[in-house]
Design a protein around this motif. Structure first.
Motif, mmCIF file in Angstrom:
data_model
loop_
_atom_site.group_PDB
_atom_site.id
_atom_site.type_symbol
_atom_site.label_atom_id
_atom_site.label_comp_id
_atom_site.label_asym_id
_atom_site.label_seq_id
_atom_site.Cartn_x
_atom_site.Cartn_y
_atom_site.Cartn_z
ATOM 1 N N ASP A 29 0.831 -1.213 0.000
ATOM 2 C CA ASP A 29 0.000 0.000 0.000
ATOM 3 C C ASP A 29 0.862 1.259 0.000
ATOM 4 N N LYS A 30 1.935 1.258 0.775
ATOM 5 C CA LYS A 30 2.820 2.420 0.846
ATOM 6 C C LYS A 30 3.586 2.608 -0.465
ATOM 7 N N LYS A 31 3.940 1.510 -1.130
ATOM 8 C CA LYS A 31 4.592 1.613 -2.433
ATOM 9 C C LYS A 31 3.668 2.284 -3.449
ATOM 10 N N LYS A 32 2.386 1.952 -3.391
ATOM 11 C CA LYS A 32 1.407 2.582 -4.288
ATOM 12 C C LYS A 32 1.321 4.080 -4.029
ATOM 13 N N ILE A 33 1.316 4.462 -2.759
ATOM 14 C CA ILE A 33 1.266 5.881 -2.398
ATOM 15 C C ILE A 33 2.507 6.599 -2.916
ATOM 16 N N MET A 34 3.676 5.983 -2.748
ATOM 17 C CA MET A 34 4.916 6.581 -3.240
ATOM 18 C C MET A 34 4.863 6.777 -4.746
ATOM 19 N N LEU A 35 4.364 5.780 -5.460
ATOM 20 C CA LEU A 35 4.258 5.866 -6.913
ATOM 21 C C LEU A 35 3.318 6.988 -7.322
ATOM 22 N N LEU A 36 2.179 7.080 -6.661
ATOM 23 C CA LEU A 36 1.234 8.158 -6.963
ATOM 24 C C LEU A 36 1.844 9.538 -6.723
ATOM 25 N N ILE A 37 2.544 9.675 -5.634
ATOM 26 C CA ILE A 37 3.173 10.963 -5.326
ATOM 27 C C ILE A 37 4.178 11.337 -6.409
ATOM 28 N N THR A 38 5.030 10.389 -6.792
ATOM 29 C CA THR A 38 6.058 10.702 -7.778
ATOM 30 C C THR A 38 5.466 10.944 -9.168
ATOM 31 N N MET A 46 9.313 16.595 -1.301
ATOM 32 C CA MET A 46 8.768 17.272 -0.128
ATOM 33 C C MET A 46 7.650 16.463 0.534
ATOM 34 N N ARG A 47 7.089 15.502 -0.191
ATOM 35 C CA ARG A 47 5.957 14.746 0.340
ATOM 36 C C ARG A 47 6.340 13.332 0.766
ATOM 37 N N MET A 48 7.595 12.985 0.672
ATOM 38 C CA MET A 48 8.054 11.659 1.069
ATOM 39 C C MET A 48 8.430 11.666 2.549
ATOM 40 N N ASP A 49 7.430 11.645 3.387
ATOM 41 C CA ASP A 49 7.650 11.608 4.830
ATOM 42 C C ASP A 49 8.014 10.188 5.263
ATOM 43 N N THR A 50 8.635 10.059 6.414
ATOM 44 C CA THR A 50 9.051 8.749 6.909
ATOM 45 C C THR A 50 7.888 7.799 7.119
ATOM 46 N N ASP A 51 6.692 8.313 7.364
ATOM 47 C CA ASP A 51 5.530 7.439 7.551
ATOM 48 C C ASP A 51 4.947 6.957 6.230
ATOM 49 N N ARG A 52 5.462 7.441 5.110
ATOM 50 C CA ARG A 52 4.987 7.019 3.790
ATOM 51 C C ARG A 52 5.966 6.107 3.073
ATOM 52 N N VAL A 53 7.200 6.030 3.540
ATOM 53 C CA VAL A 53 8.244 5.292 2.829
ATOM 54 C C VAL A 53 8.583 4.004 3.577
ATOM 55 N N PRO A 54 8.261 2.847 2.985
ATOM 56 C CA PRO A 54 8.606 1.574 3.624
ATOM 57 C C PRO A 54 10.047 1.192 3.309
#
Length: 101
Positions: A29-38, A46-54
Motif C-alpha cells: 500500500d505504501k509503495k502505491k502511495i509513493m508511486l502516486l506521489i512521484t 517534499m511529500r516523502m515523509d518517513t511514515d509514507r516510505v517503507p
C-alpha cells in the motif's frame, strides 16, 4: 549512525525489494502511495515523509509496517547505502526494519 533520510537514499535503498517485505500488505500500500506521489507531484521529495516510505530504515529506525516477515532473508548488506555508511560495522548488522538503532 548518520544516514540521511533523502530522495537519493530512498532511490538507492533496497528495502522495497527485500524478501522481508515481499508479502506485506502495508508495504504494498505504501509503495502505491509513493508511486502516486512521484507521478502526480513535481515536488514529490517534499511529500516523502518517513511514515509514507517503507524503507531507509537505517535512517528512520524500525519499520512502521508490522506485517513484515523477519524469517525471510534480509538484503541490508547488499545495499549501496549500507556499504557507503559502513553499517556492517555497527552494533546492529542486519534487519534494520526490525531492530531499531
Amino acid at each position: 549512525m548518520g544516514v540521511e533520510f533523502s530522495m537519493e537514499n530512498i532511490r538507492r535503498c533496497l528495502c522495497l525489494e527485500c524478501p522481508v517485505q515481499k508479502r506485506s500488505r502495508c508495504v504494498a500500500d505504501k509503495k502505491k502511495i509513493m508511486l502516486l506521489i512521484t507521478q502526480q507531484d513535481l515536488d514529490s521529495a517534499m511529500r516523502m515523509d518517513t511514515d509514507r516510505v517503507p524503507g531507509v530504515y537505517c535512517s528512520t529506525g524500525r519499520a512502521i509496517c508490522r506485517d513484515i516477515d523477519p524469517h525471510e532473508v534480509c538484503l541490508c548488506s547488499e545495499c549501496e547505502v549500507w556499504d557507503e555508511h559502513g553499517l556492517g560495522e555497527g552494533r546492529v548488522t542486519d534487519y534494520f526494519c526490525i531492530r531499531e538503532e
